[in-house]
Design a protein around this motif. Structure first.
Motif, PDB file in Angstrom:
ATOM      1  N   GLU B 111     -16.286   0.670  35.728  1.00 16.23           N
ATOM      2  CA  GLU B 111     -16.514   2.120  35.736  1.00 16.23           C
ATOM      3  C   GLU B 111     -15.629   2.832  36.744  1.00 16.23           C
ATOM      4  N   THR B 112     -15.252   2.112  37.801  1.00 11.75           N
ATOM      5  CA  THR B 112     -14.354   2.719  38.787  1.00 11.75           C
ATOM      6  C   THR B 112     -13.188   1.775  39.055  1.00 11.75           C
ATOM      7  N   PRO B 285     -13.582   7.090  39.128  1.00  9.95           N
ATOM      8  CA  PRO B 285     -14.108   6.732  37.807  1.00  9.95           C
ATOM      9  C   PRO B 285     -12.983   6.722  36.775  1.00  9.95           C
ATOM     10  N   ASP B 288     -13.179   6.372  29.141  1.00 10.79           N
ATOM     11  CA  ASP B 288     -13.172   5.210  28.249  1.00 10.79           C
ATOM     12  C   ASP B 288     -12.044   5.337  27.224  1.00 10.79           C
TER      13      ASP B 288
END
Lengths: 117, 378
Positions: B111-112, B285, B288
């Motif tokens: 995610e990060t 972040p 996607d």
């Protein structure tokens, strides 16, 4: 490439006219001096037709390995400086010198073998 | 014969040979490979990203004047060093020709990601590494000299504008140069002859180059302490219909490039890229793959290549890569889309002309100079 050839010929004509160490002409002067190694000042000069020499040169350049060929063309067709060639191909200047030296030796041997020298 | 005759003869070289000399030489593409944070194994060629991170809780990083989005010349700077095509482009017969690419087939389970400060970027038109780690450069060169038995007399410092950018040592057989990006170049003055069954020509097959890589990993294993993994990359064609591959090896601390040779039966140059210790700016972040694809199709990408047809069908593959170049102030990840260049601008031949289109993986609210359309800037 057509324009490149015209530009090169104009620069060469300019060099022949002035023989001056001006911008552009200076690099061609260096290029000619380097090429003179392949001929040899004391060699017996033969009368050859320029067209035959052109064909022989094409044949010679084609058989050079890719990297050597590219460096040779940048130097002796485009009259680019060693620094420019090194930057273009991400080579060190010494590498360019070595490649050009090898090519000139090969060219000299080729010209001798083909009876031009 | 006069030297002028020779010069004139060279002036009549075939156009095709002249055009070929415009192409960047494949074996010299490997540069600025960022090892520790490179998720894709693809050899880095060039990047053209102008993005600058703007962390929410930190001061805004100033945009370098040379990268000013309002400066019209900046778009020309994007194609600097992009090779003979004038942009980052590859000719392949199918997408499977690309080797060494870690294709992204599903979303990353992260995610990060960490983002780093680049230490070498274009500043007022000059590429400079300020405050180079001279002690580490010396340590690397000493270590390599010892491993290679180079008995040198002098450590030569190379300087530019009073800043040391490389050290060099040499003896009669080998020279070693280590620059401020911790890239070591080992030059075998006496070319090492390869065994008869090993070949490394620029147009050798994937299998031949892979065998060459395996051979080098074994032969030069005394140059590193930890295990490396073989990487064969490349696969695009030149104008002579010759496919080229590069052999290398890497782990999370270093990458080695075993350069090819003109004759195909010797090795004369090897490069080792050591892990750079970049300053971390922070963790950010990421968007996607679906969002990245939407941005791409909206024209929100950066690239040096002609515009592609913006359809999903034209996406041949995606990778996720950190990139670093003198154009980047920050080192951050991108979704890299492989797309066919617009058919109107490509040559008429049987090749698939592919370029890479970069969508920053960091959300655009963190980026201070987000481009607006087709790689163009405000």
């Amino acid at each position: 490439m057509f324009l490149a050839k015209i530009t090169r010929n104009l620069a060469f004509d300019k060099y022949r006219r002035s023989k001056a160490e001006k911008r552009g002409a200076h690099e061609i002067s260096l290029v000619l001096d380097e090429l003179s190694e392949c001929i040899g000042e004391s060699s017996t000069e033969k009368e050859i037709h320029q067209r035959q020499l052109n064909e022989a040169m094409n044949h010679f350049v084609k058989q050079l390995p890719l990297r050597e060929r590219s460096v040779f063309i940048r130097r002796y067709f485009f009259a680019e400086s060693i620094e420019e060639i090194a930057a273009k191909y991400e080579l060190k200047k010494n590498h360019v010198y070595v490649l050009l030296s090898r090519s000139r030796e090969k060219l000299k041997a080729y010209l001798q073998k083909e009876g031009y020298l | 014969m006069k030297k002028e005759d020779l010069f004139e003869a060279i002036g009549n070289i075939d156009d095709q040979l002249l055009m070929a000399s415009e192409q960047k030489l494949r074996s010299f593409r490997l540069k600025h490979v960022l090892i520790p944070i490179t998720l894709a194994g693809c050899a880095a060629a060039l990047i053209f990203a102008f993005a600058v991170i703007k962390p929410k809780d930190k001061p805004v990083i100033q945009v370098d004047p040379s990268l000013d989005a309002e400066e019209p010349l900046s778009t020309f700077e994007m194609s600097f060093g992009a090779g003979g095509m004038g942009f980052e482009g590859y000719s392949v017969k199918s997408i499977e020709d690309f080797k060494g690419v870690d294709w992204l087939t599903e979303d990353l389970e992260i995610e990060t990601v960490p983002v780093y400060q680049n230490i070498e970027f274009l500043h007022e038109g000059i590429s400079t590494v300020l405050n180079p780690d001279l002690d580490r450069m010396k340590a690397i060169i000493d270590d390599l000299a010892q491993r290679l038995n180079v008995d040198y007399e002098e450590l030569v410092a190379r300087e530019d504008n009073d800043i040391i950018y490389a050290y060099e040592v040499s003896d009669s057989k080998i020279s070693i140069e280590v620059n401020s990006l911790m890239e070591a170049e080992i030059n075998f003055k006496e070319e090492l002859v390869l065994p008869e069954n090993i070949h490394n020509g620029y147009d050798d097959s994937y299998e031949e180059i892979a065998a060459y890589g395996e051979y080098c990993m074994d032969e030069f294993s005394y140059l590193w302490d930890e295990e490396l993994k073989l990487v064969v990359s490349g696969g695009d064609y030149n104008i002579y219909d010759e496919q080229s591959f590069d052999a290398g090896a890497q782990n999370d601390k270093m990458k080695v490039s075993f350069c090819g040779s003109d004759t195909g039966d010797t090795i004369w140059l090897m490069r080792i890229f050591y892990l750079m210790e970049y300053e971390k700016i922070g963790d950010y972040p990421i968007i996607d793959l679906e969002e990245a694809t939407s941005l791409l199709l909206e024209g929100q990408f950066v690239s040096s290549a002609p515009d592609p047809e913006l359809t999903e069908e034209n996406i041949y593959g995606v990778s996720f890569e950190y990139r670093s170049s003198i154009y980047d102030q920050t080192i951050m990840p991108y979704y890299v889309f492989y797309m066919e260049i617009d058919s109107e601008t490509q040559a008429e031949d049987d090749y698939l002309h592919i370029s890479r289109y970069y969508v920053p993986a960091i959300p655009k609210e963190y980026i201070s100079n987000w481009q607006t359309w087709m790689g163009q800037f405000n």
